[in-house]
Design an enzyme around this catalytic site. Structure first.
Site, PDB file in Angstrom:
ATOM      1  CB  CYS A   2      43.379  10.757  72.329  1.00  0.00           C
ATOM      2  SG  CYS A   2      42.364  11.930  71.742  1.00  0.00           S
ATOM      3  CB  ALA A  50      42.036  18.571  68.547  1.00  0.00           C
ATOM      4  CB  ILE A  51      39.312  14.582  65.470  1.00  0.00           C
ATOM      5  CG1 ILE A  51      40.654  13.703  65.275  1.00  0.00           C
ATOM      6  CG2 ILE A  51      38.743  14.154  64.110  1.00  0.00           C
ATOM      7  CD1 ILE A  51      41.686  14.180  64.287  1.00  0.00           C
ATOM      8  CG  ASN A  72      42.413   6.191  71.638  1.00  0.00           C
ATOM      9  OD1 ASN A  72      42.305   7.136  70.596  1.00  0.00           O
ATOM     10  ND2 ASN A  72      43.106   5.154  71.365  1.00  0.00           N
ATOM     11  CD  GLU A  74      37.023  10.783  66.125  1.00  0.00           C
ATOM     12  OE1 GLU A  74      35.888  11.196  66.601  1.00  0.00           O
ATOM     13  OE2 GLU A  74      38.187  11.626  66.263  1.00  0.00           O
ATOM     14  CB  VAL A 288      53.183   3.290  49.515  1.00  0.00           C
ATOM     15  CG1 VAL A 288      54.572   2.940  49.388  1.00  0.00           C
ATOM     16  CG2 VAL A 288      52.865   4.158  50.856  1.00  0.00           C
ATOM     17  CB  SER A 361      42.354   2.618  55.811  1.00  0.00           C
ATOM     18  OG  SER A 361      41.632   1.664  57.150  1.00  0.00           O
ATOM     19  N   GLY A 362      40.741   1.069  53.570  1.00  0.00           N
ATOM     20  CA  GLY A 362      39.906  -0.037  53.455  1.00  0.00           C
ATOM     21  C   GLY A 362      40.130  -1.416  54.193  1.00  0.00           C
TER      22      GLY A 362
END
Length: 614
Positions: A2, A50-51, A72, A74, A288, A361-362
């Protein structure tokens, strides 16, 4: 994920709404704010993406007993914390992690932040104590800007929210100098003298009655090497596999679709492989593709995806879309930021968001497992520094006569007094004659992680990059690129348990001979064939070097003409003009400098007339 905002300044409802609208891309699901305090002299605002617990009951600002919070990020271990708190008598009305944080604060006080495993930036208003308490996660994944002048306090996820309706701001010439050297503005500075960043692993508190403001560090890496792993390599490999598997598993928890960024490299492939093992649903992966030769790594991502049987999506990065992102760059990166891979990162996020709301992500694999090219380069340079100085100087002079610019750079690098200074030069620019050097841009607190003798050089430069490059650059890039399109990025390798474990391992477990990220690779090879990765390491970069000489040549020469350069502080305009010409005639690759200046010029075009530079 958020955007948070708050202030003790008496803004009107219309002004608060505009501040939140400025960063509405961070959380488009709900924009809300509340006036708090006995005199309603505090405002908390929130842009919600919203997660977890999509119900409106978990909208923020959230109130739990006498505690109010804007948050903001998790908290990945919130279910375990919730069970612990229920056993202590706490009750909950939502299934969110936000409510758990409030209860944990009531139960454990300020120290509760050390119990959190996650990425976060938050502020709590404690009604009973009339105080504000906030914190930022250990590695700086989530941003935290604030302004405090001894009386008024204002904070936000992005600097642009604070910037609105503030006539007391001035542009920092020191921050510009640091930016031109590092490519990003290091903590605690921001582009404005009056706004700071809270450092990672720090909390802050403000007594609203006495106006006493304090900061406290609650976590740091073990840069003195006190905790050393004593097990065998095979034991370490098994431990790392289990830690990674759990870090991935807890980051797959969400009430919305989740995917994985897959470049085809070691780090992202390991995350994707473990993700497929920890869920029964088919994992969506995203990469990508560039048309320019030498930049396209998508075929390797496809090989990994085929082996893991993921639902793979390849996103084409073309010139026109890339140019569009460049022109809107400063709207999302709202202070100068010069990592050009932010452009493909934004493109990846833009198209990934069409399929999922969360992407793993890594990031951080290179820093914690000693994976960057420059670490191996430093090992090779270290051999040169063992020979007598006069021979090294002769070698430097000989290389300086060679026509290839990379050999010239090595020549310049060999002239420094010690290897620490060589590394700092590699990070900030070997030849900085184009800067006016009014400020000592090496005067950053994080230099202590490099210039000590508690560890060998490979470990010290890795620690230094964890505290600088990962934080100042990578985390900024990923947060802004993903939030620009309301996408949440989660990085399992930044789980603090993995960071602490990796930093305790012997160097040979991570870097043996020329084998970088040794232990992480061996964990990966248990799940994906080694043969797929028998290729040179590639970076996530844009073909700007070629674009600046071709498609974007007129744009560069127009934006960075001699008259425009004279208006940019911190540079030697004549030397810059010379270097731009070197790039155009192909004698030297100057694209990093050109990109830094283009980004700074774009930001100054928007802000330079409104604010003075001091």
């Amino acid at each position: 994920m958020c955007g948070i905002y708050g202030s003790t300044i008496a803004y009107s409802k219309e002004q608060v709404q505009q501040k939140l609208m400025r960063t509405s891309f961070r959380g488009p699901d709900k924009l809300d704010w509340k006036y708090l305090g006995k005199n309603k002299n505090i405002v908390f605002g929130h842009n919600r993406l919203a997660i977890i617990d999509l119900d409106p009951r978990s909208n923020q600002p959230l109130t739990y007993q006498n505690i109010h919070i804007v948050f903001n990020g998790e908290i990945y271990n919130f279910l375990d914390l919730k069970k612990e708190l229920i056993n202590k008598g706490h009750e909950f009305k939502t299934t969110s992690d936000t409510e758990v944080m409030c209860a944990a604060y009531l139960e454990y006080g300020d120290e509760f932040v050390s119990k959190l495993n996650g990425m976060f930036a938050f502020v709590i208003y404690d009604e009973n104590k009339e105080r504000l308490f906030g914190a930022r996660d250990r590695l700086g994944q989530k941003p935290f800007y604030y302004s405090f002048n001894g009386e008024d306090f204002e904070f936000s996820s992005q600097i642009s929210s604070i910037q609105l309706f503030r006539d007391d701001l001035s542009i920092s010439s020191k921050a510009i100098s640091y930016y031109l050297a590092w490519g990003a503005i290091p903590e605690p500075y921001s582009i404005f003298n009056e706004i700071n960043k809270l450092k990672p692993g720090f909390s802050l508190s403000l007594d609203l009655k006495s106006k006493k403001f304090e900061q406290k560090q609650y976590w740091d890496i073990d840069y003195k090497g006190i905790h050393q792993y004593l097990g065998t390599y095979e034991e370490a490999k098994a431990t790392l596999n289990n830690l990674l598997k759990d870090a991935v598993k807890i980051r797959l928890f969400a009430d919305v679709p989740v995917g994985v960024f897959l470049s085809g490299g070691v780090d992202s492939s390991a995350i994707a492989a473990l993700a497929t093992q920890t869920t029964t649903s088919k994992i969506k992966t995203f990469s990508v593709k560039f048309d320019e030769k030498g930049f396209d790594e998508s075929k390797y991502a496809q090989q990994v995806a085929d082996h893991l049987k993921t639902d793979h999506h390849v996103i084409d990065c073309n010139y026109n879309e890339g140019l569009d992102l460049i022109e809107n760059f400063s709207h999302f990166y709202d202070e100068p930021f010069a990592d050009s891979s932010a452009i493909p990162s934004m493109l990846l996020a833009k198209h990934t968001r069409k399929h999922v709301t969360v992407a793993l992500s890594g990031d951080a694999g290179d820093e914690i497992f000693i994976g960057y090219h420059r670490y191996n380069w430093m090992r090779q340079v270290g051999i040169m520094y063992k020979i007598p100085e006069f021979i090294r100087n002769l070698s430097a002079n000989a290389l300086g006569l060679m026509p290839h610019y990379k050999l010239k750079m090595i020549s310049q690098g060999l002239k420094y007094d010690n290897l620490d200074d060589v590394y700092l030069a590699a990070r900030t620019g070997v030849n900085t004659s184009w800067l006016d050097n009014k400020y000592d841009y090496l005067d950053v607190e994080e230099i202590k992680y490099l210039k000590h003798q508690h560890k060998n050089q490979q470990e010290r430069i890795s620690d230094f990059d964890l505290k600088t490059y990962l934080n100042w650059d990578i985390n900024t890039k990923v947060d802004r690129a993903t939030m620009a399109y309301s996408l949440e990025a989660r990085s399992p390798l930044m789980d603090y348990r993995i960071v602490e474990f990796a930093r305790s391992l012997p160097t040979s477990f991570k870097f043996q001979g020329s084998n970088q990220k040794r232990i992480l690779k061996d964990v990966l090879y248990q799940h994906v064939p080694k043969e797929i990765f028998n290729r040179p390491k590639a970076g996530f970069t844009m073909p700007f070097s070629e674009w600046f000489k071709k498609e974007l040549k007129d744009y560069v020469l127009s934006e960075l003409n001699e008259e425009s350069l004279k208006l940019i502080p911190g540079i030697n305009a004549k030397e810059v003009t010379f270097r731009i010409q070197q790039h155009m005639d192909g004698s030297w690759n100057r694209y990093p400098m050109i990109w830094k200046l283009l980004v700074l010029k774009q930001w100054l075009n928007t802000n330079g007339k409104k604010y003075s530079i001091q």
